[in-house]
Design an enzyme around this catalytic site. Structure first.
Site, PDB file in Angstrom:
ATOM      1  N   ASN A 117       8.258  -5.563  -0.733  1.00 32.44           N
ATOM      2  CA  ASN A 117       8.207  -3.913   0.575  1.00 32.44           C
ATOM      3  C   ASN A 117       6.448  -4.495   1.016  1.00 32.44           C
ATOM      4  OD1 ASN A 117       7.653  -1.731   2.145  1.00 32.44           O
ATOM      5  ND2 ASN A 117       9.090  -0.121   1.005  1.00 32.44           N
ATOM      6  N   ASP A 133       0.664 -15.050   7.251  1.00 30.57           N
ATOM      7  CA  ASP A 133       0.859 -16.575   6.521  1.00 30.57           C
ATOM      8  C   ASP A 133       0.615 -16.617   5.039  1.00 30.57           C
ATOM      9  OD1 ASP A 133      -0.135 -16.790   9.425  1.00 30.57           O
ATOM     10  OD2 ASP A 133      -1.691 -17.210   9.309  1.00 30.57           O
ATOM     11  N   TYR A 170      10.964   8.866   2.063  1.00 32.59           N
ATOM     12  CA  TYR A 170      11.390   8.253   1.394  1.00 32.59           C
ATOM     13  C   TYR A 170      12.000   8.381   0.347  1.00 32.59           C
ATOM     14  CZ  TYR A 170       7.618   6.100   4.143  1.00 32.59           C
ATOM     15  OH  TYR A 170       6.983   5.774   4.542  1.00 32.59           O
ATOM     16  N   PRO A 197       1.359  -1.342  -0.028  1.00 33.64           N
ATOM     17  CA  PRO A 197      -0.272  -0.271  -0.052  1.00 33.64           C
ATOM     18  C   PRO A 197       0.760   1.555  -0.160  1.00 33.64           C
ATOM     19  CG  PRO A 197      -0.471  -1.232   1.488  1.00 33.64           C
ATOM     20  CD  PRO A 197       0.519  -1.624   1.198  1.00 33.64           C
ATOM     21  N   ASN A 198       0.098   1.851  -0.582  1.00 27.69           N
ATOM     22  CA  ASN A 198       0.366   3.549  -0.996  1.00 27.69           C
ATOM     23  C   ASN A 198       2.283   4.172  -1.965  1.00 27.69           C
ATOM     24  OD1 ASN A 198      -1.224   4.395   0.211  1.00 27.69           O
ATOM     25  ND2 ASN A 198      -0.790   3.305   2.275  1.00 27.69           N
ATOM     26  N   ALA A 239       2.887  -0.501   4.881  1.00 25.11           N
ATOM     27  CA  ALA A 239       2.204  -0.276   6.674  1.00 25.11           C
ATOM     28  C   ALA A 239       1.820  -1.558   6.597  1.00 25.11           C
ATOM     29  CB  ALA A 239       1.256   0.379   6.883  1.00 25.11           C
ATOM     30  N   ARG A 279       5.714  11.021  -2.693  1.00 26.17           N
ATOM     31  CA  ARG A 279       5.070  10.734  -0.830  1.00 26.17           C
ATOM     32  C   ARG A 279       6.533  11.115  -0.007  1.00 26.17           C
ATOM     33  NH1 ARG A 279       4.636   4.811   1.570  1.00 26.17           N
ATOM     34  NH2 ARG A 279       3.602   5.082   3.548  1.00 26.17           N
ATOM     35  N   HIS A 334      12.660  -2.360   2.938  1.00 25.97           N
ATOM     36  CA  HIS A 334      11.739  -0.687   2.923  1.00 25.97           C
ATOM     37  C   HIS A 334      12.695   0.068   2.982  1.00 25.97           C
ATOM     38  CE1 HIS A 334       9.050  -2.960   6.059  1.00 25.97           C
ATOM     39  NE2 HIS A 334       9.738  -3.862   6.210  1.00 25.97           N
ATOM     40  N   LEU A 335      12.708   1.547   2.806  1.00 26.88           N
ATOM     41  CA  LEU A 335      13.121   2.393   1.659  1.00 26.88           C
ATOM     42  C   LEU A 335      13.487   2.957   2.908  1.00 26.88           C
ATOM     43  CD1 LEU A 335      10.102   2.852  -0.388  1.00 26.88           C
ATOM     44  CD2 LEU A 335      12.496   2.830  -1.259  1.00 26.88           C
ATOM     45  N   SER A 336      13.034   3.071   3.772  1.00 23.69           N
ATOM     46  CA  SER A 336      13.151   3.595   5.435  1.00 23.69           C
ATOM     47  C   SER A 336      13.366   2.840   6.056  1.00 23.69           C
ATOM     48  CB  SER A 336      12.148   4.004   5.730  1.00 23.69           C
ATOM     49  OG  SER A 336      10.839   3.396   6.246  1.00 23.69           O
ATOM     50  N   ARG A 396       6.094   0.982  13.922  1.00 25.51           N
ATOM     51  CA  ARG A 396       7.286   0.499  12.694  1.00 25.51           C
ATOM     52  C   ARG A 396       8.352   0.072  13.623  1.00 25.51           C
ATOM     53  NH1 ARG A 396       5.164   3.673   8.448  1.00 25.51           N
ATOM     54  NH2 ARG A 396       4.515   6.004   9.226  1.00 25.51           N
ATOM     55  N   HIS A 407       3.593  -4.150   9.641  1.00 24.32           N
ATOM     56  CA  HIS A 407       3.570  -3.886  10.427  1.00 24.32           C
ATOM     57  C   HIS A 407       2.376  -5.316  11.624  1.00 24.32           C
ATOM     58  CE1 HIS A 407       6.367  -1.347  10.031  1.00 24.32           C
ATOM     59  NE2 HIS A 407       5.410   0.161   9.194  1.00 24.32           N
ATOM     60  N   ARG A 444      12.464   4.780  13.088  1.00 28.07           N
ATOM     61  CA  ARG A 444      10.542   5.843  13.352  1.00 28.07           C
ATOM     62  C   ARG A 444      10.132   5.533  14.286  1.00 28.07           C
ATOM     63  NH1 ARG A 444       8.457   4.897   7.432  1.00 28.07           N
ATOM     64  NH2 ARG A 444       7.143   6.728   7.501  1.00 28.07           N
ATOM     65  N   GLU A 485      12.286  -9.542   3.051  1.00 29.89           N
ATOM     66  CA  GLU A 485      12.264  -8.230   3.401  1.00 29.89           C
ATOM     67  C   GLU A 485      12.640  -6.886   2.527  1.00 29.89           C
ATOM     68  OE1 GLU A 485      10.847  -8.255   7.830  1.00 29.89           O
ATOM     69  OE2 GLU A 485       9.789  -6.071   7.825  1.00 29.89           O
TER      70      GLU A 485
HETATM   71  C1  DQA Z   1       8.117   1.479   4.982  1.00 31.41           C
HETATM   72  C2  DQA Z   1       7.999   1.618   5.763  1.00 31.41           C
HETATM   73  C3  DQA Z   1       6.504   0.990   6.293  1.00 31.41           C
HETATM   74  O1  DQA Z   1       6.633   1.323   7.939  1.00 31.41           O
HETATM   75  C4  DQA Z   1       5.707   2.252   5.436  1.00 31.41           C
HETATM   76  O2  DQA Z   1       4.089   2.135   6.027  1.00 31.41           O
HETATM   77  C5  DQA Z   1       5.524   2.974   3.907  1.00 31.41           C
HETATM   78  C6  DQA Z   1       6.809   2.137   3.634  1.00 31.41           C
HETATM   79  C7  DQA Z   1       9.313   2.052   3.669  1.00 31.41           C
HETATM   80  O3  DQA Z   1       9.971   1.238   2.655  1.00 31.41           O
HETATM   81  O4  DQA Z   1      10.643   2.137   4.273  1.00 31.41           O
HETATM   82  O5  DQA Z   1       4.861   2.355   3.518  1.00 31.41           O
HETATM   83  O6  DQA Z   1       7.545  -0.040   3.668  1.00 31.41           O
END
Ligand code: DQA
Length: 143
Positions: A74, A87, A23, A10-11, A77, A18, A100-102, A111, A80, A107, A98
């Site tokens: 990735n 599963d 990011y 998502p997002n 959210a 964003r 993540h950019l950040s 998270r 979390h 944070r 797994e």
């Molecule tokens: C994220 C970190 C997540 O906490 C956040 O909800 C995202 C992006 C990252 O790539 O840093 O949507 O997965």
């Protein structure tokens, strides 16, 4: 030739505009192009999906059975709190990294927990778009 499924949750379609302070300015299309270039150089075939819907990501993980040698996810959210994704990853047994950019651990406290981490081979976080490349390299080393 290894096949790798790349999943963006998502997002992540909003990357580029964003929260650039968190990011960066890189777009999802640029990340995907970078991955395609690296995959081509290494003889890897990618399938890439972005979805804002948990069920679509679960379906994609199931559909990867018999095709994917590895998954890079990735989960945004969903990382979390999505036991459904956790599963699904555990259920298919495909090596998953797994991403993540950040640096999620630097944070907000919510998270700091990843419910998918225990069923992934490892987690790469905090290197911006390069997190995905590092994940691809890690996955290929696993083979
Ligand atoms: C994220 C970190 C997540 O906490 C956040 O909800 C995202 C992006 C990252 O790539 O840093 O949507 O997965």
């Amino acid at each position: 030739m290894p096949n790798v499924l790349i999943l963006h949750g998502p997002n992540l379609n909003l990357l580029g505009t964003r929260e650039p302070g968190v990011y960066g300015r890189v777009t999802l299309a640029q990340i995907n192009a970078m991955l395609e270039e690296e995959a081509a150089a290494r003889g890897v075939t990618l399938r890439i999906l972005q979805s804002n819907h948990e069920g679509a990501l679960v379906d994609a993980i199931h559909a990867a059975v018999g095709w994917a040698d590895g998954i890079i996810i990735n989960a945004g959210a969903l990382t979390h709190y999505s036991y459904a994704l956790r599963d699904a990853i555990a259920g298919v047994g495909i090596p998953t990294v797994e991403v993540h950019l950040s640096n999620i651990h630097a944070r907000e406290p919510f998270r700091h927990t990843s419910v998918i981490a225990p069923v992934c081979r490892g987690q790469i976080a905090g290197f911006g778009a390069r997190s995905y490349l590092l994940a691809l390299w890690a996955l290929l080393e696993e083979k």
